[in-house]
Scaffold this active site. Structure first.
Site, PDB file in Angstrom:
ATOM      1  NE  ARG B  97      -3.371   2.558   2.597  1.00  0.00           N
ATOM      2  CZ  ARG B  97      -4.430   2.781   3.366  1.00  0.00           C
ATOM      3  NH1 ARG B  97      -4.929   1.801   4.104  1.00  0.00           N
ATOM      4  NH2 ARG B  97      -4.987   3.969   3.413  1.00  0.00           N
ATOM      5  CB  CYS B 172     -17.894   0.758   0.165  1.00  0.00           C
ATOM      6  SG  CYS B 172     -16.850   2.199   0.421  1.00  0.00           S
ATOM      7  CE1 TYR B 253     -11.223   6.979  -1.358  1.00  0.00           C
ATOM      8  CE2 TYR B 253     -13.208   7.211  -0.044  1.00  0.00           C
ATOM      9  CZ  TYR B 253     -11.929   6.717  -0.201  1.00  0.00           C
ATOM     10  OH  TYR B 253     -11.361   5.955   0.784  1.00  0.00           O
TER      11      TYR B 253
END
Lengths: 442, 442, 442, 442
Positions: B97, B172, B253
């Site tokens: 990551r 999510c 986002y």
């Protein structure tokens, strides 16, 4: 032979002589006779228009074609009784184009006449004028066809189709340019080549390519003959490497999207080096062209015209007029209402697509779905275009911002806001619908 | 009360205790009893998993819940007979990551776990592993539901739906986070609020908002109560100004797309200042969390877990398990096959959309067409996602390039090529399908 | 001039001389030269084919056209190297057609060669044979175009497009018949008329009608000139009254749907009166035609051929061959894959629609949505057609039943079952795929 | 507990006591309390309404439920402040239904309250009245939900959605009837069963069937337990044989389409034998019911009510009210705007489809495409329905004719014209919009 009256709005354009040359050829070829040619321009353009008209008169006289030319500083009565109207205007002239090309560069974005924030600014200025022309046609020549070559051609055509009653379609010389380029590279006559084209103006794609009806896409894409051409439009070999997998030939404007960084670097280099942008170049060419046109001894097209760009544009326009006037079907790539022909886009938006043209005008041919590699880009640019049309019609700051932030070359709120402020500021004389509408500070 | 066996892949995750806490509450609330809890992880994660299992055991013991915990360093036999499988893996761990977040920054692009080139790299590593898990489930628990929380959740779910037989949907915590945030701001109980959500994972939009069934979108958007929240997710007041026209609340986002420049500047600042990226921060938090988990006296969730992110994720997951186990309909925002529910996207792609869930699993609720201001972005990102799935499944360099150049934050061929080279290079141990496939020089 | 080889399957048909007459005209008109003409038929048809070939030879000789005729009792080697293949077969011959026309009458349903249970039976017999022809073409002339005139043309074409690799499209003479009829009634030259046509074979609709490009639909529909024609195709004035509201001209086969009762009463009357059905009539005409063809002095088309039906069929076929051979675009109404051109039908079904034809073959032109007054009928008949294709390919009793019950003229389970039993029983020699498949008793 | 005001239009209906029984149960079950119940009917129905109100009062008194009943011969002020309005009217009463059922039989077509020409006539009478009710609601209770049970429920709901501002959805008891029938046959509790339903009112199909979430469609279709039920709704074993291939359970009204001949024969037999049609039967039942209702000692629902039809209708209605009032999601099969949920039909038409219901009202769940065996029928009936709505709103003879000829049970122009003449003639007092509009002679 069918006779027609043609009105050309933006008649003082340096393109007009090429158009006149085409009219002569069509008459010599017994397709149709343009008995009346009305050149129309704004009062500020009167002198250039008279220069063009003078040259055109000498061309027609030399050919012996019985055509009456007239010039008009205003729409009426030049439009009266026209069978066809060609619109090739530039609202704000080359000066506005220069601004369109320079504002985006400040924000690291390519400055371009039709693509990106430059094309957006041009659309805001142009759409109200184009709508006004179409509305005048309802009174003066309600049955005439309007051929829109005015840029950005796809966006302006969408505004005209959605917001006027005009019989209108849009033209562009990019698809025919690809066709002629391939024909030249293969050493064959263009009429033996046919193309399936689908997408948007300045973002369309050749998805089928046939030589005497035989599919030759594979051979052409692999052919070294076309390497130079494909390298250029694909903006570098590394892109070509992958485009081959799609069996699709993009138009050259994909360069601005797929080689975004190179395109702005090239442009910044040109500006720093003093070469300037395309507007600077075109202004130099036009100055030279008009001094030739003014030469009373000139009776033929000067070779310098080739540098002007827009090659083959008059061919497409006159092919369409010929097909309509004679009710003789041809296939041209035009900007028309989608009606489902390009899957994945709305039925009522304007697309650039292979279309049949006959006496009833153009109709789109149904195309296969574009591959995901391309479709998303086309869908996003179409949303930008729809929002641009709404912004221009409504004079809406919110829609204008939304259009800009949706453009793939912008894709940033701060940048969109700054661009919008600069564009509205520097074009205020041409944007009355936005007058007095504040842009919020932040 | 219905009893179930639950397998958790990535069982050694720091999230697991929150999940166990939820399982206890559902049992206390008489919804269902998790009689068996199988934690599954890779051999390298065994120690962390044992730590988590130990803490979970103390939590269950304190609550008196009759649940048998087991740990497994490999899929079988932990999956045997499971009713539900939760996947919360991270292929390559935090180290990968960290790389995902740092590579894009070199090219002036935000480095993010799920959005942009970082999420792309993560998808390439993860999809083959996720497909392998689903294939194992066919043998060990063919009727089990797979709840995918593994990131990038929408893309991984699309790969699983298109390329396996699993009964799978994606989760999510962003949509539930918006809901909880609005409820808190309005001072109302969350269950009285309902939302219409439509779009893609990490790019979905609230298009309807109801309090006790009454449409309150207008009030909420205008409300000063929500200013702080909306400012943040809209990435600045100047964006808020325009979003209001759409009557739509975006997920947070959108910041990466609509405030592209700010997002990268913020990140570059954090890296220069030594704060690092989110991966650095999460590694610090996780170190601290695991040392607490290892404390044999800890029997309750430590407050530090809140900083971990993923808030409410276990609520969504357990709501779904509860609905399925009890055949009791609820509406959750999930990642499922579109089937026409989100107009303008293909019927077979995965979307994030309000869905009913009952014993038969989730089914999408049909939504109105997203406005042009949003739709183009969603369509383009979906094309990127489809290409990413194909690239990962086929190990195709061409598809991988096409995916990257289609991502709105990349939109440049040279950059896409450089990114791809770096990503394949730095992730080579996790990308056997790309081994030995050359990237062309240029 | 382009030279071609043409193979005609069903070469012994009484239509062939008209086709030969057309080939001569195209040569005289300098469009293309048919250097080789291969007539192909089944062994039982050898004698008729020789008669036809003899007459054709005399026609060619008289015209002085350099064409080599050959006859073949079987597909190979006649197909070798063909550029175009025309299929005009009738599996089971006139006897089977007679049966097709008589079985439905027993159940109070019109007996018709292409529409209803008669056309269904014909499709079951014909599809396997047509698929076999297309498969042979892959070996003997893989680049040839197959022009399917074999009835039911739309259904057979759909089977060929879905289940073979052939380059195929379907023809019908109904749309050109409407065009010629209108031109005659208006006293104008047909080439000045253009039509928008959309729908299915034997169920298509003229939705646009242009004279020199000017929309004349309103005038034509209101015109007394066309009263007789429209009365007939609209099956009575009371229907005409309402069709006017739609601004649509239906093909004549709408009669079977919109005048269902009259059509069966007329047919029952003809049978009772000894006149018989169309098959009886055609058998009488054909007997007479073949005796003329056999007359060694005959060198011109006999006027009796006009009674045979299929007028202008050879014009459409040869227009298409001419356009393809010369890569010269024309617009013809053809049966092609939909691709979204006819909204409301699937993208992969075959529709009858205005199509461009050039060297690359036919492509459908996108059409506006049909009005609800028509669309539902077209959608239902298309479902019948899809099921018929599946039934014939799979030899499925269930699909066959489903096809029949979906036909608007049947719409009853008991009737569908009885019809199916009779059809399978009386056509058993031509339906090997259904052999031994029981129909349940009830 | 949430309290509501409910208005029932057509309050004098024999159904009302069942509804009141349900209101009592919901209150006892602590779902919601109907504090005010306004019964509304036309002046001619006042006596029946008072009888019903008296009986309802006794039921409420016995249960001890604090509900205030009122009766109103006219819409206002009964509607004032209503939270929910149920419409269960019958314009023209049983006498008009009797006519609806008898006219079609003259032409060999089943006479039915909702399907075919009978339902068409009912729609013409009812739509203007339903629109008027919805318009009144705008003034008297603008936020109320309108639950339309008035027949033909799908068509009337489409008219209300397209032509009014009402928050409206349609109900039918057929889908819940199938569910309850299957539950009974399998011996399981209904809440453990869930269904995917898709199609149109009185032409919908169960495409998914789950027991505790497990797909049991295969077992149920093959099960002898259900034989009797399936035999009936499939109208005979021979149909069952084929339906099995589709894995779909049709609603019982498919009988009129797939067993067209039997349905009319049965009805003709009933008429000849003196049994009459369903209207005759219902009139007898209603007479008996009202005499019971008038009995001052009656406090419970009489068992005879079961024969009245409409079983479970009040369950669906009150489930929806309960879900909306409590903002508690449930899944019901309702008539709502399609929005793409049922593929192959327009986005703005009304479909009968599994829908979520919560405080924000019903929303359709996206369904898979119906198989061709069914889809064409559904599409054609939908076109009939759209045309019927337009005919009723516009009072258009042309649209009315087009609707009738499009109905699969009519499919003939002469018949459609005769039916239309009879319907307009015999319903003239209820069809002011058609007054003075001539039907052409022929």
């Amino acid at each position: 032979m069918k006779t027609i009256k043609l009105a050309v709005i933006g008649g003082g354009s340096s393109y007009t002589p090429e158009l006149v040359d085409g009219l002569i050829k069509r008459w010599q070829n017994k397709e149709f006779l343009t008995r009346q040619l009305a050149l129309i321009d704004i009062p500020q353009g009167k002198q250039r228009m008279e220069t063009v008209a003078g040259f055109a008169g000498r061309m027609l006289a030399k050919a012996g074609m019985p055509c009456e030319i007239s010039t008009w500083a205003g729409l009426a009565p030049g439009l009266d009784g026209a069978d066809f109207v060609i619109s090739q205007i530039r609202v704000g002239g080359m000066k506005a184009r220069w601004t369109d090309e320079h504002i985006p560069v400040r924000y690291g974005i390519a400055g371009q006449e039709t693509t990106g924030p430059g094309g957006f600014a041009c659309a805001l200025r142009t759409i109200p004028v184009a709508v006004d022309i179409a509305n005048h046609m309802q009174n003066h020549c309600p049955n005439a066809w309007l051929l829109n070559f005015t840029n950005p051609s796809g966006i302006v055509t969408e505004a005209l189709i959605k917001h006027t009653q005009a019989r209108v379609f849009g033209l562009c010389n990019v698809p025919i340019g690809i066709k002629m380029g391939i024909a030249r590279a293969l050493g064959i006559e263009p009429h033996r080549l046919s193309l399936d084209v689908s997408g948007l103006n300045h973002l369309s794609f050749v998805t089928g390519l046939y030589f005497d009806g035989r599919n030759i896409m594979d051979q052409v894409i692999d052919s070294p003959l076309l390497e130079e051409y494909l390298d250029k439009i694909r903006a570098g070999r590394h892109l070509a490497y992958f485009v081959e997998d799609l069996n699709v030939i993009p138009g050259s404007y994909l360069y601005y999207y797929w080689s975004r960084n190179r395109s702005i670097e090239d442009q910044q280099h040109d500006i720093r080096s003093g070469k300037g942008t395309r507007a600077d170049e075109v202004m130099r060419i036009e100055e030279s062209l008009f001094s030739m046109y003014a030469d009373k001894t000139l009776e033929n097209l000067p070779p310098e015209l080739k540098k002007r760009g827009g090659a083959y544009y008059s061919d497409v326009a006159l092919n369409c007029i010929s097909s309509i006037a004679r009710n003789l079907p041809q296939i041209e790539v035009l900007n028309v209402e989608n009606k489902g022909a390009v899957p994945g886009l709305g039925a009522n938006v304007v697309v650039e697509v292979s279309s049949t043209v006959d006496g009833a005008g153009p109709k789109p041919v149904a195309q296969p779905r574009l591959p995901a590699e391309i479709l998303g880009l086309v869908q996003k640019v179409k949303c930008y275009e729809e929002l641009t049309v709404e912004a221009a019609i409504e004079g809406s700051v919110g829609k204008a911002f939304s259009a800009l932030i949706n453009h793939p070359l912008v894709q940033d709120g701060d940048t969109a806001m700054n661009l919008l402020r600069d564009i509205l500021d520097q074009n205020s004389e041409f944007l009355p619908r936005f007058a007095g509408k504040p842009i919020p500070a932040f």
